[in-house]
Design a protein around this motif. Structure first.
Motif, PDB file in Angstrom:
ATOM      1  N   HIS A  97       0.806  -1.219   0.000  1.00 29.13           N
ATOM      2  CA  HIS A  97       0.000   0.000   0.000  1.00 29.13           C
ATOM      3  C   HIS A  97       0.842   1.275   0.000  1.00 29.13           C
ATOM      4  O   HIS A  97       0.296   2.381   0.005  1.00 29.13           O
ATOM      5  CB  HIS A  97      -0.943  -0.010   1.204  1.00 29.13           C
ATOM      6  CG  HIS A  97      -1.770  -1.254   1.256  1.00 29.13           C
ATOM      7  ND1 HIS A  97      -2.787  -1.517   0.370  1.00 29.13           N
ATOM      8  CD2 HIS A  97      -1.704  -2.330   2.071  1.00 29.13           C
ATOM      9  CE1 HIS A  97      -3.322  -2.690   0.642  1.00 29.13           C
ATOM     10  NE2 HIS A  97      -2.681  -3.201   1.665  1.00 29.13           N
ATOM     11  N   PRO A 118     -17.015   6.748  -0.674  1.00 25.63           N
ATOM     12  CA  PRO A 118     -16.505   5.964   0.446  1.00 25.63           C
ATOM     13  C   PRO A 118     -16.197   4.533   0.008  1.00 25.63           C
ATOM     14  O   PRO A 118     -16.840   3.986  -0.867  1.00 25.63           O
ATOM     15  CB  PRO A 118     -17.633   6.000   1.477  1.00 25.63           C
ATOM     16  CG  PRO A 118     -18.838   6.485   0.765  1.00 25.63           C
ATOM     17  CD  PRO A 118     -18.394   7.158  -0.496  1.00 25.63           C
ATOM     18  N   ALA A 119     -15.193   3.979   0.635  1.00 24.45           N
ATOM     19  CA  ALA A 119     -14.780   2.607   0.329  1.00 24.45           C
ATOM     20  C   ALA A 119     -15.231   1.686   1.452  1.00 24.45           C
ATOM     21  O   ALA A 119     -15.328   2.110   2.600  1.00 24.45           O
ATOM     22  CB  ALA A 119     -13.262   2.554   0.192  1.00 24.45           C
ATOM     23  N   PRO A 120     -15.503   0.431   1.131  1.00 23.36           N
ATOM     24  CA  PRO A 120     -15.864  -0.508   2.205  1.00 23.36           C
ATOM     25  C   PRO A 120     -14.684  -0.683   3.153  1.00 23.36           C
ATOM     26  O   PRO A 120     -13.538  -0.698   2.735  1.00 23.36           O
ATOM     27  CB  PRO A 120     -16.178  -1.809   1.456  1.00 23.36           C
ATOM     28  CG  PRO A 120     -15.534  -1.665   0.125  1.00 23.36           C
ATOM     29  CD  PRO A 120     -15.435  -0.200  -0.172  1.00 23.36           C
ATOM     30  N   LEU A 121     -14.981  -0.803   4.424  1.00 24.18           N
ATOM     31  CA  LEU A 121     -13.914  -0.904   5.420  1.00 24.18           C
ATOM     32  C   LEU A 121     -13.515  -2.341   5.726  1.00 24.18           C
ATOM     33  O   LEU A 121     -12.543  -2.569   6.428  1.00 24.18           O
ATOM     34  CB  LEU A 121     -14.338  -0.197   6.711  1.00 24.18           C
ATOM     35  CG  LEU A 121     -14.548   1.301   6.571  1.00 24.18           C
ATOM     36  CD1 LEU A 121     -14.979   1.890   7.907  1.00 24.18           C
ATOM     37  CD2 LEU A 121     -13.284   1.989   6.090  1.00 24.18           C
ATOM     38  N   VAL A 122     -14.264  -3.301   5.220  1.00 21.24           N
ATOM     39  CA  VAL A 122     -13.925  -4.698   5.458  1.00 21.24           C
ATOM     40  C   VAL A 122     -13.415  -5.284   4.148  1.00 21.24           C
ATOM     41  O   VAL A 122     -14.104  -5.265   3.140  1.00 21.24           O
ATOM     42  CB  VAL A 122     -15.143  -5.499   5.960  1.00 21.24           C
ATOM     43  CG1 VAL A 122     -14.784  -6.961   6.140  1.00 21.24           C
ATOM     44  CG2 VAL A 122     -15.664  -4.906   7.247  1.00 21.24           C
ATOM     45  N   VAL A 123     -12.207  -5.761   4.171  1.00 22.60           N
ATOM     46  CA  VAL A 123     -11.595  -6.363   2.989  1.00 22.60           C
ATOM     47  C   VAL A 123     -11.059  -7.724   3.397  1.00 22.60           C
ATOM     48  O   VAL A 123     -10.399  -7.851   4.430  1.00 22.60           O
ATOM     49  CB  VAL A 123     -10.454  -5.469   2.443  1.00 22.60           C
ATOM     50  CG1 VAL A 123      -9.780  -6.127   1.264  1.00 22.60           C
ATOM     51  CG2 VAL A 123     -10.977  -4.096   2.097  1.00 22.60           C
TER      52      VAL A 123
END
Length: 127
Positions: A97, A118-123
């Motif tokens: 990253h 916004p991006a999802p916080l769970v990956v």
């Protein structure tokens, strides 16, 4: 008469103090500057995380030698070795990253006309 604190112990104390200062500054920085700081901290070759990983690995070598001599329990060596390996894995995961953080750090500090989605916080992690 008390013994003076050895330089390496004072150095460790000073580094710890400065890391606290850096964390305090980080919480107040604008996003581009915070991203620059984080990218530098996470750099596996020249960053703080890489340095801490190297320090723990060096400590593991010391602990192994001392455990072989009977001066330290083997559990100390094993714990430092495990910590070194886990930090190494974390360093590699975060290195993926670094480019993204550097890109964000290069953005102008002005706010964009349209905020990013916004991006999802769970990956899910790849293994």
């Amino acid at each position: 008469m008390s013994h003076p604190t050895p330089y390496p112990v004072r150095l460790a104390d000073e580094i710890t103090r400065q890391l606290g200062q850096l964390a305090d500054h980080l919480s107040h920085l604008p996003p581009p500057q915070a991203a620059q700081v984080i990218a530098r901290v996470l750099d596996p070759d020249t960053g703080v995380l890489g340095g801490v990983t190297h320090l723990v690995a060096t400590g593991s070598v010391f602990a192994k030698d001392q455990a072989e001599r009977g001066a330290l329990p083997a559990e100390v060596w094993l714990a430092l070795g495990r910590a070194s390996n886990e930090l190494g894995d974390i360093t590699l995961d975060l290195d993926e990253h670094k480019d993204t953080l550097q890109r964000v750090g290069a953005l102008p500090a002005t706010t964009a006309a349209k905020p990013p989605a916004p991006a999802p916080l769970v990956v899910r992690r790849r293994r």
